[in-house]
Design a protein around this motif. Structure first.
Motif, mmCIF file in Angstrom:
data_model
loop_
_atom_site.group_PDB
_atom_site.id
_atom_site.type_symbol
_atom_site.label_atom_id
_atom_site.label_comp_id
_atom_site.label_asym_id
_atom_site.label_seq_id
_atom_site.Cartn_x
_atom_site.Cartn_y
_atom_site.Cartn_z
ATOM 1 N N ILE A 229 -19.682 -34.137 23.078
ATOM 2 C CA ILE A 229 -18.605 -33.569 24.112
ATOM 3 C C ILE A 229 -18.605 -32.074 23.573
ATOM 4 O O ILE A 229 -18.619 -31.172 24.353
ATOM 5 N N THR A 230 -18.404 -31.832 22.250
ATOM 6 C CA THR A 230 -18.566 -30.522 21.549
ATOM 7 C C THR A 230 -19.858 -29.536 21.824
ATOM 8 O O THR A 230 -19.620 -28.466 22.338
ATOM 9 N N LEU A 231 -20.843 -30.184 21.841
ATOM 10 C CA LEU A 231 -22.089 -29.525 22.341
ATOM 11 C C LEU A 231 -22.130 -29.096 23.695
ATOM 12 O O LEU A 231 -22.522 -28.009 23.971
ATOM 13 N N ALA A 232 -21.409 -30.030 24.643
ATOM 14 C CA ALA A 232 -21.383 -29.548 25.947
ATOM 15 C C ALA A 232 -20.440 -28.301 26.110
ATOM 16 O O ALA A 232 -20.647 -27.531 26.959
ATOM 17 N N ARG A 233 -19.263 -28.222 25.458
ATOM 18 C CA ARG A 233 -18.482 -27.337 25.651
ATOM 19 C C ARG A 233 -18.941 -26.064 25.267
ATOM 20 O O ARG A 233 -18.643 -24.954 25.742
ATOM 21 N N ALA A 234 -19.837 -25.996 24.421
ATOM 22 C CA ALA A 234 -20.530 -24.729 24.048
ATOM 23 C C ALA A 234 -21.845 -24.425 24.763
ATOM 24 O O ALA A 234 -22.423 -23.200 24.468
ATOM 25 N N THR A 235 -22.167 -25.135 25.632
ATOM 26 C CA THR A 235 -23.431 -24.760 26.461
ATOM 27 C C THR A 235 -22.753 -23.964 27.816
ATOM 28 O O THR A 235 -21.775 -24.537 28.662
ATOM 29 N N GLU A 236 -23.466 -22.888 28.133
ATOM 30 C CA GLU A 236 -23.125 -22.151 29.420
ATOM 31 C C GLU A 236 -24.028 -22.608 30.541
ATOM 32 O O GLU A 236 -25.089 -23.212 30.450
ATOM 33 N N GLY A 237 -23.422 -22.483 31.715
ATOM 34 C CA GLY A 237 -24.245 -22.867 32.885
ATOM 35 C C GLY A 237 -24.099 -24.332 33.309
ATOM 36 O O GLY A 237 -23.584 -24.974 32.579
ATOM 37 N N PRO A 238 -24.821 -24.864 34.475
ATOM 38 C CA PRO A 238 -24.949 -26.084 34.791
ATOM 39 C C PRO A 238 -25.488 -27.056 33.842
ATOM 40 O O PRO A 238 -26.577 -26.738 33.042
ATOM 41 N N LEU A 239 -24.796 -28.159 33.343
ATOM 42 C CA LEU A 239 -25.223 -29.270 32.391
ATOM 43 C C LEU A 239 -25.286 -30.429 32.801
ATOM 44 O O LEU A 239 -24.236 -30.724 33.581
ATOM 45 N N LEU A 240 -26.033 -31.260 32.471
ATOM 46 C CA LEU A 240 -26.045 -32.803 32.612
ATOM 47 C C LEU A 240 -26.590 -33.321 31.339
ATOM 48 O O LEU A 240 -27.335 -33.097 30.689
ATOM 49 N N ILE A 241 -25.638 -34.495 30.932
ATOM 50 C CA ILE A 241 -26.084 -35.387 29.997
ATOM 51 C C ILE A 241 -26.072 -36.726 30.494
ATOM 52 O O ILE A 241 -25.319 -37.251 31.440
ATOM 53 N N GLY A 242 -27.426 -37.554 29.866
ATOM 54 C CA GLY A 242 -27.478 -38.790 30.278
ATOM 55 C C GLY A 242 -28.357 -39.533 29.369
ATOM 56 O O GLY A 242 -28.789 -38.865 28.525
ATOM 57 N N GLY A 243 -27.962 -40.940 29.411
ATOM 58 C CA GLY A 243 -28.575 -41.762 28.554
ATOM 59 C C GLY A 243 -27.596 -43.116 28.137
ATOM 60 O O GLY A 243 -26.679 -43.200 28.966
ATOM 61 N N ASP A 244 -28.143 -43.490 27.210
ATOM 62 C CA ASP A 244 -27.460 -44.712 26.568
ATOM 63 C C ASP A 244 -26.510 -44.417 25.629
ATOM 64 O O ASP A 244 -26.862 -44.106 24.348
ATOM 65 N N PHE A 245 -25.271 -44.833 26.140
ATOM 66 C CA PHE A 245 -24.131 -44.303 25.097
ATOM 67 C C PHE A 245 -23.409 -45.219 24.364
ATOM 68 O O PHE A 245 -22.920 -45.359 23.517
ATOM 69 N N ASN A 246 -24.057 -46.686 24.665
ATOM 70 C CA ASN A 246 -23.281 -47.889 24.061
ATOM 71 C C ASN A 246 -22.075 -47.965 24.099
ATOM 72 O O ASN A 246 -21.578 -48.299 22.859
ATOM 73 N N ILE A 247 -21.372 -47.461 25.107
ATOM 74 C CA ILE A 247 -19.949 -47.602 25.300
ATOM 75 C C ILE A 247 -19.681 -47.638 26.543
ATOM 76 O O ILE A 247 -20.305 -47.066 27.509
ATOM 77 N N THR A 248 -18.491 -48.144 27.115
ATOM 78 C CA THR A 248 -17.939 -48.338 28.470
ATOM 79 C C THR A 248 -16.885 -47.231 28.715
ATOM 80 O O THR A 248 -16.149 -46.894 27.715
ATOM 81 N N PRO A 249 -16.661 -47.291 29.653
ATOM 82 C CA PRO A 249 -15.435 -46.151 30.140
ATOM 83 C C PRO A 249 -13.912 -46.748 29.838
ATOM 84 O O PRO A 249 -13.079 -46.215 29.845
ATOM 85 N N TRP A 250 -14.147 -48.086 29.729
ATOM 86 C CA TRP A 250 -12.774 -49.051 29.201
ATOM 87 C C TRP A 250 -12.455 -48.420 27.849
ATOM 88 O O TRP A 250 -11.303 -48.905 27.461
ATOM 89 N N SER A 251 -13.436 -48.202 27.120
ATOM 90 C CA SER A 251 -13.102 -47.873 25.516
ATOM 91 C C SER A 251 -11.954 -46.836 25.318
ATOM 92 O O SER A 251 -12.504 -45.773 26.044
ATOM 93 N N PRO A 252 -10.990 -46.905 24.345
ATOM 94 C CA PRO A 252 -10.196 -46.068 24.120
ATOM 95 C C PRO A 252 -10.986 -44.810 23.815
ATOM 96 O O PRO A 252 -10.455 -43.573 23.671
ATOM 97 N N VAL A 253 -11.974 -44.955 22.890
ATOM 98 C CA VAL A 253 -12.736 -43.983 22.230
ATOM 99 C C VAL A 253 -13.588 -43.111 23.326
ATOM 100 O O VAL A 253 -13.285 -41.721 23.194
ATOM 101 N N PHE A 254 -14.188 -43.712 24.314
ATOM 102 C CA PHE A 254 -14.568 -43.081 25.338
ATOM 103 C C PHE A 254 -13.494 -42.159 26.268
ATOM 104 O O PHE A 254 -13.693 -40.999 26.337
ATOM 105 N N ARG A 255 -12.586 -42.705 26.516
ATOM 106 C CA ARG A 255 -11.445 -41.907 27.169
ATOM 107 C C ARG A 255 -10.911 -40.806 26.262
ATOM 108 O O ARG A 255 -10.700 -39.963 26.828
ATOM 109 N N GLU A 256 -10.726 -40.926 24.818
ATOM 110 C CA GLU A 256 -10.291 -39.935 24.293
ATOM 111 C C GLU A 256 -11.329 -38.721 24.212
ATOM 112 O O GLU A 256 -10.951 -37.462 24.137
ATOM 113 N N ALA A 257 -12.643 -39.078 24.018
ATOM 114 C CA ALA A 257 -13.590 -38.101 23.951
ATOM 115 C C ALA A 257 -13.724 -37.263 25.467
ATOM 116 O O ALA A 257 -13.946 -36.071 25.541
ATOM 117 N N MET A 258 -13.346 -37.906 26.451
ATOM 118 C CA MET A 258 -13.588 -37.323 27.877
ATOM 119 C C MET A 258 -12.468 -36.418 28.124
ATOM 120 O O MET A 258 -12.520 -35.488 29.082
#
Length: 322
Positions: A229-258
């Motif tokens: 997420i920090t890397l994304a914030r430092a990136t200018e212009g249109p950005l897409l991040i994709g892959g296997d994160f090994n976490i679901t959106p129901w995790s409080p860790v994911f919610r806090e990061a997003m």
């Protein structure tokens, strides 16, 4: 002399007791998942909120049929509360959308390192007509060569593999720049590329975060997610991040990061789309993600076939906002 016979619980009583145990177990598991940020085992309970909801609905209906109306109402109310929290994030399943003129299709696919069926994968991926594909679990240059052989329409490839990086990016469009970035010491390394899409630079990051089994691996995954997420914030212009994160959106860790990241979960509002495990749909959860910067509008998200993997390919259709 009459010898009393041992009493056995009536079938309805035994069924009620069984349902009560199941309900108690589900509510306990759900509650433990809410504290997943504190201990890695608890976080594992957070990922199955959809399954918990289905089980509670079945148990509530069972209690209703057994005429335990108050208990049934309580259980169904708990199921409704969970369902509202799910639908508030996923929305209802959307109709499959065709990318608008100028649309961009981004596919992510965890190949599974034992899967050597490159021909089937290549055949489907050609039909999918993605602009960019981010592969995970690409273990060797030979894997890259075999994929390149079945994907001739993707002449632009970046794969700098090592023990902590198994990501390869295949693009229809020229790659302006590329690099491998270590997110945290001894953690996963992501593949970052900038492509030239009709004159518009687009940054794409392919990621495969640590799997969350064990305290060390979970700490690494959580740190990797935050650094991503920090890397994304430092990136200018249109950005897409994709892959296997090994976490679901129901995790409080994911919610806090997003939270406050400025990124959009491409699946949000497009229904519940599980990605793993491909071999047992009832346990399906979404651990393969696409995150988009605010420059994008998400048109659709859907799952493709497993293509010999334990993951389903994930198809993300987007367009740039005007």
């Amino acid at each position: 002399m009459n010898i009393p016979r041992p009493r056995h619980p009536r079938p309805s009583t035994a069924a009620t007791q069984l349902i009560a145990l199941i309900v108690a177990g589900v509510l306990l598991a759900f509650g433990l998942g809410l504290f997943g940020r504190h201990f890695w085992v608890l976080d594992l309970f957070a990922h199955f909120r959809v399954q918990y909801t289905v089980v509670l609905v079945v148990c509530g209906l069972g209690l209703f049929m057994l005429r335990h109306l108050r208990s049934a109402a309580f259980v169904l109310a708990a199921a409704a509360a969970m369902a509202i929290s799910i639908l508030g994030y996923t929305g209802w399943p959307s109709q499959e959308a065709q990318a608008a003129t100028g649309g961009f299709r981004f596919v992510t696919f965890n190949r599974y390192f034992h899967n050597d069926d490159f021909a089937s994968a290549g055949q489907w991926l050609q039909k999918a007509s993605a602009d960019v594909i981010a592969f995970q679990e690409i273990d060797s240059p030979q894997d890259v060569q075999q994929l390149a052989a079945v994907l001739p329409q993707y002449p632009h490839v970046y794969a700098d593999l090592n023990a902590e990086s198994d990501v390869a990016i295949f693009s229809r469009w020229p790659i302006r720049s590329s690099e491998r970035i270590e997110l945290v010491p001894q953690g996963a390394q992501v593949a970052k590329t900038v492509i030239d899409w009709n004159g518009q630079p687009i940054t794409l990051i392919g990621a495969h975060l640590h799997w969350p089994m064990g305290a060390r691996n979970t700490r690494l995954r959580n740190a990797e997610l935050r650094e991503l997420i920090t890397l994304a914030r430092a990136t200018e212009g249109p950005l897409l991040i994709g892959g296997d994160f090994n976490i679901t959106p129901w995790s409080p860790v994911f919610r806090e990061a997003m939270a406050g990241s400025g990124l959009t979960d491409c699946a949000r509002g497009h229904g519940f789309v599980p990605s793993w495990p491909s071999w047992f749909a009832p346990a399906g959860i979404r651990i393969d993600h696409c995150l988009a910067s605010g420059h994008w509008r998400v048109l659709d998200l859907s799952a493709g076939p497993s293509l010999g993997s334990d993951h389903l390919a994930m198809i993300n259709d987007l367009e740039l906002k005007r």
